[in-house]
Write an enzyme that holds these catalytic residues in place. Structure first.
Site, PDB file in Angstrom:
ATOM      1  N   HIS A 317      -4.656   1.369  25.998  1.00 33.42           N
ATOM      2  CA  HIS A 317      -3.834   0.475  26.821  1.00 33.42           C
ATOM      3  C   HIS A 317      -4.699  -0.209  27.857  1.00 33.42           C
ATOM      4  O   HIS A 317      -5.627   0.403  28.385  1.00 33.42           O
ATOM      5  CB  HIS A 317      -2.701   1.249  27.519  1.00 33.42           C
ATOM      6  CG  HIS A 317      -1.621   0.356  28.008  1.00 33.42           C
ATOM      7  ND1 HIS A 317      -1.652  -0.228  29.243  1.00 33.42           N
ATOM      8  CD2 HIS A 317      -0.500  -0.087  27.389  1.00 33.42           C
ATOM      9  CE1 HIS A 317      -0.585  -0.988  29.380  1.00 33.42           C
ATOM     10  NE2 HIS A 317       0.133  -0.925  28.271  1.00 33.42           N
ATOM     11  N   ASP A 375       4.005   2.421  21.951  1.00 37.22           N
ATOM     12  CA  ASP A 375       4.324   1.820  20.659  1.00 37.22           C
ATOM     13  C   ASP A 375       4.114   2.765  19.495  1.00 37.22           C
ATOM     14  O   ASP A 375       4.732   2.600  18.440  1.00 37.22           O
ATOM     15  CB  ASP A 375       3.483   0.559  20.452  1.00 37.22           C
ATOM     16  CG  ASP A 375       3.975  -0.552  21.346  1.00 37.22           C
ATOM     17  OD1 ASP A 375       5.192  -0.693  21.458  1.00 37.22           O
ATOM     18  OD2 ASP A 375       3.145  -1.240  21.943  1.00 37.22           O
TER      19      ASP A 375
HETATM   20  N1  CMC Z   1      -8.855   1.734  18.362  1.00 36.18           N
HETATM   21  C1  CMC Z   1     -10.198   1.826  18.385  1.00 36.18           C
HETATM   22  N2  CMC Z   1     -10.967   1.468  19.435  1.00 36.18           N
HETATM   23  C2  CMC Z   1     -10.322   0.981  20.512  1.00 36.18           C
HETATM   24  C3  CMC Z   1      -8.921   0.850  20.555  1.00 36.18           C
HETATM   25  C4  CMC Z   1      -8.187   1.257  19.439  1.00 36.18           C
HETATM   26  N3  CMC Z   1      -6.858   1.156  19.418  1.00 36.18           N
HETATM   27  N4  CMC Z   1      -8.547   0.345  21.752  1.00 36.18           N
HETATM   28  C5  CMC Z   1      -9.694   0.155  22.430  1.00 36.18           C
HETATM   29  N5  CMC Z   1     -10.754   0.542  21.689  1.00 36.18           N
HETATM   30  C6  CMC Z   1     -12.159   0.533  22.109  1.00 36.18           C
HETATM   31  C7  CMC Z   1     -12.706  -0.876  22.129  1.00 36.18           C
HETATM   32  O1  CMC Z   1     -13.277  -1.227  20.888  1.00 36.18           O
HETATM   33  C8  CMC Z   1     -13.716  -0.803  23.244  1.00 36.18           C
HETATM   34  O2  CMC Z   1     -14.864  -0.204  22.722  1.00 36.18           O
HETATM   35  P1  CMC Z   1     -16.311  -0.635  23.300  1.00 36.18           P
HETATM   36  O3  CMC Z   1     -16.333  -0.154  24.730  1.00 36.18           O
HETATM   37  O4  CMC Z   1     -17.256   0.109  22.420  1.00 36.18           O
HETATM   38  O5  CMC Z   1     -16.404  -2.125  23.177  1.00 36.18           O
HETATM   39  C9  CMC Z   1     -13.115   0.198  24.215  1.00 36.18           C
HETATM   40  O6  CMC Z   1     -12.205   1.012  23.438  1.00 36.18           O
HETATM   41  C10 CMC Z   1     -12.319  -0.458  25.330  1.00 36.18           C
HETATM   42  O7  CMC Z   1     -11.377  -1.311  24.742  1.00 36.18           O
HETATM   43  P2  CMC Z   1     -10.944  -2.722  25.308  1.00 36.18           P
HETATM   44  O8  CMC Z   1     -10.661  -3.627  24.161  1.00 36.18           O
HETATM   45  O9  CMC Z   1     -11.898  -3.164  26.350  1.00 36.18           O
HETATM   46  O10 CMC Z   1      -9.619  -2.332  26.023  1.00 36.18           O
HETATM   47  P3  CMC Z   1      -8.536  -3.333  26.435  1.00 36.18           P
HETATM   48  O11 CMC Z   1      -7.998  -2.797  27.689  1.00 36.18           O
HETATM   49  O12 CMC Z   1      -9.019  -4.720  26.430  1.00 36.18           O
HETATM   50  O13 CMC Z   1      -7.520  -3.205  25.210  1.00 36.18           O
HETATM   51  C11 CMC Z   1      -5.583  -2.830  23.972  1.00 36.18           C
HETATM   52  C12 CMC Z   1      -6.279  -2.655  25.318  1.00 36.18           C
HETATM   53  C13 CMC Z   1      -4.159  -2.277  24.083  1.00 36.18           C
HETATM   54  C14 CMC Z   1      -5.496  -4.324  23.592  1.00 36.18           C
HETATM   55  C15 CMC Z   1      -6.383  -2.065  22.898  1.00 36.18           C
HETATM   56  O14 CMC Z   1      -6.490  -0.712  23.260  1.00 36.18           O
HETATM   57  C16 CMC Z   1      -5.788  -2.208  21.519  1.00 36.18           C
HETATM   58  O15 CMC Z   1      -6.036  -3.191  20.820  1.00 36.18           O
HETATM   59  N6  CMC Z   1      -4.953  -1.205  21.085  1.00 36.18           N
HETATM   60  C17 CMC Z   1      -4.274  -1.302  19.827  1.00 36.18           C
HETATM   61  C18 CMC Z   1      -3.082  -2.208  19.973  1.00 36.18           C
HETATM   62  C19 CMC Z   1      -1.942  -1.550  20.718  1.00 36.18           C
HETATM   63  O16 CMC Z   1      -1.589  -0.416  20.446  1.00 36.18           O
HETATM   64  N7  CMC Z   1      -1.344  -2.316  21.645  1.00 36.18           N
HETATM   65  C20 CMC Z   1      -0.187  -1.865  22.385  1.00 36.18           C
HETATM   66  C21 CMC Z   1      -0.415  -1.742  23.831  1.00 36.18           C
HETATM   67  S1  CMC Z   1       0.969  -0.925  24.603  1.00 36.18           S
HETATM   68  C22 CMC Z   1       2.198  -2.121  24.632  1.00 36.18           C
HETATM   69  C23 CMC Z   1       2.223  -2.961  25.833  1.00 36.18           C
HETATM   70  O17 CMC Z   1       2.277  -2.429  26.966  1.00 36.18           O
HETATM   71  O18 CMC Z   1       2.223  -4.200  25.652  1.00 36.18           O
END
Ligand code: CMC
Length: 440
Positions: A317, A375
């Site tokens: 998240h 989710d």
């Molecule tokens: N699976 C694998 N790796 C992940 C995931 C995941 N679901 N989420 C984050 N990472 C990794 C990412 O690759 C990054 O790695 P590195 O540091 O090596 O580059 C690290 O963790 C940090 O991730 P980030 O992309 O910087 O984190 P973010 O805060 O930008 O992303 C997120 C948050 C929700 C978009 C992401 O975790 C994601 O895509 N999750 C899957 C989609 C999901 O379940 N979304 C629902 C969110 S809850 C509903 C809401 O409140 O809207």
């Protein structure tokens, strides 16, 4: 040059930016937040120093003052108007939470009955709007229908479009919350070719929605209390979540003084994306893609591979970095629903539970603080309850309408009401001369 800080004669409540390039220093006020980090007021930054800030994804940017929702992503706290999400899901109901979000306080008995009555009064849609549906293909995604139909409300309710009139704003707000279940249920019924079911106001908001979705005129329908309680919780948990992508979209659309129905339609469009509201649908797609428990390690390896775009949907998240408090509530709900429906042993749910177990023990997920989010569990519950995956985000939109409406009202009535207009760091070509097509 310094700008003064409130209540601090020594000007400690400032942050000084030193511009080494131009040998200048400017102080910016620190504004106090009731909870959470204080903010640096950089409204004069461009005027003072000639720089924009650069913050793609707005990870360090507060876009507004808000009194509605507070999130502490480190502690895993979610408060609406100061009340914890745990207490609200346990003791309140979705409509009361909607009232709280919009009005700032829990309703008295009298206020509650008037609010409920008002919502019931507006639960039907204009009969002409019903004909709008037949323009869609039967295989249209229900979110596509939602974006279109909610936007189209502005063509039907001309008496609630004037955003400068408090009564019209109130009427539009009531209409949106009241009609959303009807519009959502009709989107579903249309795609499966069944007749639309009119609302039944003697039922609760959630039971009425379940009836409009799952009943047919040929049979009686009795809502199952375990399922309606679980759905009520899902609605409360999704009612608002501070300045996320769709809420910011609603605010940005509204900042141009667009009408409320158009703003909420914009919010629905933003919510549809798989990184936001589309994630619970994506969880089910992913579980089906994984197929069986023995394939889990392969998908976990893919999720960890930087060169593979695959991510474990329903994990991680942007704001919650230890646990998602909404997920904790839903985890219990998921078990209650699966037990009620005798679905505990279904292969898909066993697969989900095994995936959760393996990911929670995996070093990569532990180190990056990636845990199941709301989710992950809502997808499992909704699937067990018989919702098609394409309806998952629709339910999210229905619930989030309460938050969008509250946030939109807060923005419109705020003393600082400016059109939203971010700036950019331009990285394209410098000025160049046009070249005629035969010389390119
Ligand atoms: N699976 C694998 N790796 C992940 C995931 C995941 N679901 N989420 C984050 N990472 C990794 C990412 O690759 C990054 O790695 P590195 O540091 O090596 O580059 C690290 O963790 C940090 O991730 P980030 O992309 O910087 O984190 P973010 O805060 O930008 O992303 C997120 C948050 C929700 C978009 C992401 O975790 C994601 O895509 N999750 C899957 C989609 C999901 O379940 N979304 C629902 C969110 S809850 C509903 C809401 O409140 O809207």
């Amino acid at each position: 040059m310094t700008s003064s800080s409130h209540n601090d004669p020594e000007d400690k409540d400032t942050v000084t930016i030193t511009d080494n390039r131009n040998q200048r220093q400017v102080d910016f006020r620190i504004l106090h937040s009731e909870l959470g980090p204080d903010v640096i007021d950089i409204q004069t930054l461009y005027r003072e120093l000639g720089y924009f800030t650069y913050d793609p994804g707005f990870t360090s940017t507060g876009s507004c003052d808000s009194e509605i929702t507070f999130i502490d992503g480190v502690q895993g706290i979610l408060l609406h108007r100061g009340y914890s999400i745990e207490q609200l899901t346990e003791q309140s109901n979705f409509l009361e939470v909607a009232y709280l979000l919009i009005n700032g306080e829990l309703p008295s008995d009298d206020q509650w009955h008037r609010f409920k009555h008002e919502i019931e009064t507006h639960s039907m849609v204009d009969e002409q709007l019903i004909r709008f549906y037949s323009g869609f293909r039967r295989d249209a995604h229900p979110m596509a229908i939602m974006v279109g139909v909610v936007g189209a409300l502005s063509a039907f309710y001309h008496d609630s479009l004037d955003i400068h009139d408090a009564e019209q704003r109130h009427l539009a707000s009531m209409r949106l919350i009241a009609k959303m279940p009807t519009i959502a249920a009709m989107a579903y019924k249309y795609t499966i070719g069944q007749p639309f079911i009119y609302p039944t106001n003697k039922l609760s908001y959630t039971e009425n929605f379940l009836k409009m979705l799952f009943s047919v005129p040929a049979n009686d329908y009795e809502p199952n209390p375990v399922l309606s309680t679980a759905l009520e919780k899902i609605f409360i948990l999704h009612a608002d979540h501070e300045q996320n992508a769709s809420t910011s979209t609603v605010r940005l659309a509204g900042s141009s003084q667009a009408n409320p129905f158009a703003c909420i339609a914009a919010g629905i469009a933003s919510l549809w994306g798989p990184a936001h509201g589309g994630a619970n649908e994506a969880v089910l797609t992913m579980l089906n893609q994984i197929g069986s428990k023995e394939h889990i390690p392969e998908f976990i390896a893919r999720a960890k591979d930087r060169n593979d775009p695959f991510r474990l949907m329903g994990f991680g998240h942007r704001v919650y970095k230890n646990h998602d408090p909404r997920a904790n509530v839903l985890k219990d709900s998921a078990h209650a629903v699966l037990k009620e429906l005798d679905a505990m042993n279904q292969p898909l749910f066993e697969l989900a539970m095994e995936l959760e177990r393996i990911a929670l023990e995996d070093e990569y997920f532990i180190e990056k603080k990636l845990f199941p989010n709301v989710d992950f569990y809502s997808g499992i519950i909704l699937q067990a309850m018989g919702f098609p995956t394409s309806m998952f985000t629709v339910l999210f939109a229905l619930a989030r309408t309460a938050g969008w409406v509250a946030q939109w009202n807060e923005m419109i009535t705020s003393p600082v009401h400016k059109i939203g207009r971010p700036r950019q760091r331009y990285t394209g070509h410098g000025p160049r001369d046009y070249v005629a097509i035969d010389r390119r």
